[in-house]
Write a protein that holds these residues in place. Structure first.
Motif, short mmCIF file in Angstrom:
data_model
loop_
_atom_site.label_atom_id
_atom_site.label_comp_id
_atom_site.label_asym_id
_atom_site.label_seq_id
_atom_site.Cartn_x
_atom_site.Cartn_y
_atom_site.Cartn_z
N GLN A 36 -5.92 -3.42 1.64
CA GLN A 36 -5.04 -3.09 0.47
C GLN A 36 -4.04 -2.07 0.78
OE1 GLN A 36 -7.05 -2.22 -3.05
NE2 GLN A 36 -9.08 -3.44 -2.61
N TYR A 37 -4.46 -0.94 1.59
CA TYR A 37 -3.35 -0.09 2.16
C TYR A 37 -2.05 -0.55 2.61
CZ TYR A 37 -1.40 4.33 4.21
OH TYR A 37 -0.28 5.27 4.47
N ALA A 38 -2.28 -1.77 3.50
CA ALA A 38 -1.35 -2.48 4.03
C ALA A 38 -0.32 -3.12 3.16
CB ALA A 38 -1.71 -3.30 5.24
N GLN A 39 -0.69 -3.41 2.07
CA GLN A 39 -0.18 -4.20 1.09
C GLN A 39 1.01 -3.37 0.39
OE1 GLN A 39 -2.21 -7.12 -1.41
NE2 GLN A 39 -3.98 -6.71 -0.08
N TRP A 40 0.59 -2.09 0.15
CA TRP A 40 1.60 -1.22 -0.72
C TRP A 40 2.13 0.00 -0.02
CZ3 TRP A 40 0.16 3.93 -1.00
CH2 TRP A 40 -0.99 4.24 -0.67
N ALA A 41 1.61 0.10 1.22
CA ALA A 41 2.20 1.28 2.13
C ALA A 41 3.16 1.23 3.05
CB ALA A 41 1.11 2.12 2.73
N HIS A 42 3.86 -0.21 2.80
CA HIS A 42 4.95 -0.57 3.83
C HIS A 42 4.52 -0.71 5.50
CE1 HIS A 42 7.40 0.00 0.28
NE2 HIS A 42 6.82 1.37 0.15
N ALA A 43 3.26 -0.97 5.56
CA ALA A 43 2.56 -0.93 6.63
C ALA A 43 2.80 -2.60 7.31
CB ALA A 43 1.05 -0.68 6.92
N ALA A 44 3.04 -2.38 8.74
CA ALA A 44 3.08 -3.69 9.48
C ALA A 44 1.72 -4.48 9.44
CB ALA A 44 3.50 -3.49 10.95
N PRO A 45 1.64 -5.83 9.20
CA PRO A 45 0.44 -6.52 8.99
C PRO A 45 -0.26 -6.25 10.52
CG PRO A 45 2.21 -7.98 8.39
CD PRO A 45 2.93 -6.55 8.91
N ARG A 126 9.67 18.96 5.55
CA ARG A 126 9.35 18.72 4.08
C ARG A 126 9.77 17.57 3.36
NH1 ARG A 126 10.66 23.41 0.80
NH2 ARG A 126 12.61 22.31 0.76
N ASP A 127 11.24 17.81 3.53
CA ASP A 127 12.03 16.93 2.66
C ASP A 127 11.82 15.29 2.79
OD1 ASP A 127 12.77 19.22 1.19
OD2 ASP A 127 14.87 19.25 2.15
N MET A 128 11.75 15.34 4.48
CA MET A 128 11.39 13.93 4.80
C MET A 128 9.89 13.40 4.55
SD MET A 128 13.37 14.06 8.64
CE MET A 128 12.04 13.00 9.14
N ALA A 129 9.05 14.33 4.78
CA ALA A 129 7.48 13.96 4.16
C ALA A 129 7.42 13.76 2.77
CB ALA A 129 6.71 14.99 4.78
N GLU A 130 8.04 14.58 2.01
CA GLU A 130 8.22 14.45 0.31
C GLU A 130 8.75 12.91 0.03
OE1 GLU A 130 9.59 16.72 -3.63
OE2 GLU A 130 9.97 17.51 -1.82
N GLN A 131 9.90 12.71 0.80
CA GLN A 131 10.61 11.17 0.49
C GLN A 131 9.52 10.14 0.85
OE1 GLN A 131 14.15 10.74 2.64
NE2 GLN A 131 14.76 8.95 1.48
N GLY A 132 8.99 10.21 2.11
CA GLY A 132 8.13 9.35 2.31
C GLY A 132 6.78 9.26 1.47
N SER A 133 6.38 10.41 0.97
CA SER A 133 5.33 10.45 0.07
C SER A 133 5.56 9.79 -1.38
CB SER A 133 4.60 11.77 -0.20
OG SER A 133 3.94 12.32 1.11
N GLY A 134 7.00 10.01 -1.81
CA GLY A 134 7.37 9.34 -2.86
C GLY A 134 7.30 7.84 -2.83
N MET A 135 7.89 7.31 -1.65
CA MET A 135 8.05 5.90 -1.41
C MET A 135 6.50 5.43 -1.42
SD MET A 135 10.92 5.85 1.69
CE MET A 135 10.32 4.21 1.99
N LEU A 136 5.39 6.13 -0.81
CA LEU A 136 4.12 5.59 -0.75
C LEU A 136 3.63 5.83 -2.13
CD1 LEU A 136 2.20 7.55 1.77
CD2 LEU A 136 2.77 5.08 1.77
N LEU A 137 4.01 6.39 -3.23
CA LEU A 137 3.38 6.70 -4.62
C LEU A 137 3.97 5.18 -5.23
CD1 LEU A 137 2.87 10.20 -5.31
CD2 LEU A 137 1.40 8.89 -4.98
N ASP A 138 5.42 5.13 -5.04
CA ASP A 138 6.27 4.15 -5.77
C ASP A 138 5.37 2.85 -5.38
OD1 ASP A 138 7.79 5.95 -6.75
OD2 ASP A 138 9.58 5.39 -5.29
N GLY A 139 5.03 2.53 -4.09
CA GLY A 139 4.41 1.34 -3.74
C GLY A 139 2.85 1.24 -4.17
N LEU A 140 2.23 2.38 -4.26
CA LEU A 140 0.96 2.33 -4.58
C LEU A 140 0.99 1.92 -6.34
CD1 LEU A 140 -2.14 2.79 -4.37
CD2 LEU A 140 -1.66 5.43 -4.86
N ALA A 141 1.73 2.51 -6.94
CA ALA A 141 1.98 2.28 -8.53
C ALA A 141 2.41 0.72 -8.81
CB ALA A 141 2.94 3.10 -9.14
#
Length: 150
Positions: A36-45, A126-141
């Motif tokens: 499931q994580y791979a499907q929404w977190a932009h992870a390589a299969p 911090r700004d790079m990590a925050e941007q990445g976390s925002g992308m994670l939350l977008d993918g999760l939602a």
């Protein structure tokens, strides 16, 4: 979604808060199940491995929008299913892992507030990590909404 940033003496931190249209258990499962994580977190299969217990290791290779691959590794610092997860993330050149915490709070039976927090050494990190976390939350939602539609 709300964002909070601080510049404390011990580092630069952020907190992202969002309410997701899914029960706490479903959000926890999406975050702690490799397929499931791979499907929404932009992870390589096939790149996601998780041993979800304190001290257990995790790894994944994240795919960037420009086609790059970014391998990540770390361990679980704290696991309090289904409400709190603290991840240690290995950072090249840094002796101690960076940590990111995830807190899930039930808003009602079908909605969950998620708060991601991380502290970095510099404002740029911090700004790079925050941007990445925002992308994670977008993918999760998006993943949870697709799953609900079913």
């Amino acid at each position: 979604m709300s964002t909070e940033q601080t510049t404390a003496a011990e580092g630069f931190s952020y907190a992202l808060t969002r309410v997701l249209d899914a029960p706490v258990a479903r959000v926890w499962e999406a975050w702690t199940t490799p397929d499931q994580y791979a499907q929404w977190a932009h992870a390589a299969p096939g790149s996601v491995e998780m041993d979800v217990r304190p001290g257990g290791a995790w790894k994944s290779t994240m795919l960037t929008p420009d086609g790059g691959a970014f391998p990540l590794t770390g361990s679980y610092v704290e696991v309090a299913e289904p409400h709190r997860l603290v991840l240690g993330m290995d950072v090249p050149g840094r002796p101690d892992p960076a940590t990111m915490s995830l807190e899930l709070t039930e808003q009602d039976p079908d909605r969950t507030e998620i708060v991601l927090r991380q502290t970095s050494d510099t404002a740029e990190e911090r700004d790079m990590a925050e941007q990445g976390s925002g992308m994670l939350l977008d993918g999760l939602a998006e993943f949870l909404a697709d799953k609900a539609r079913g």
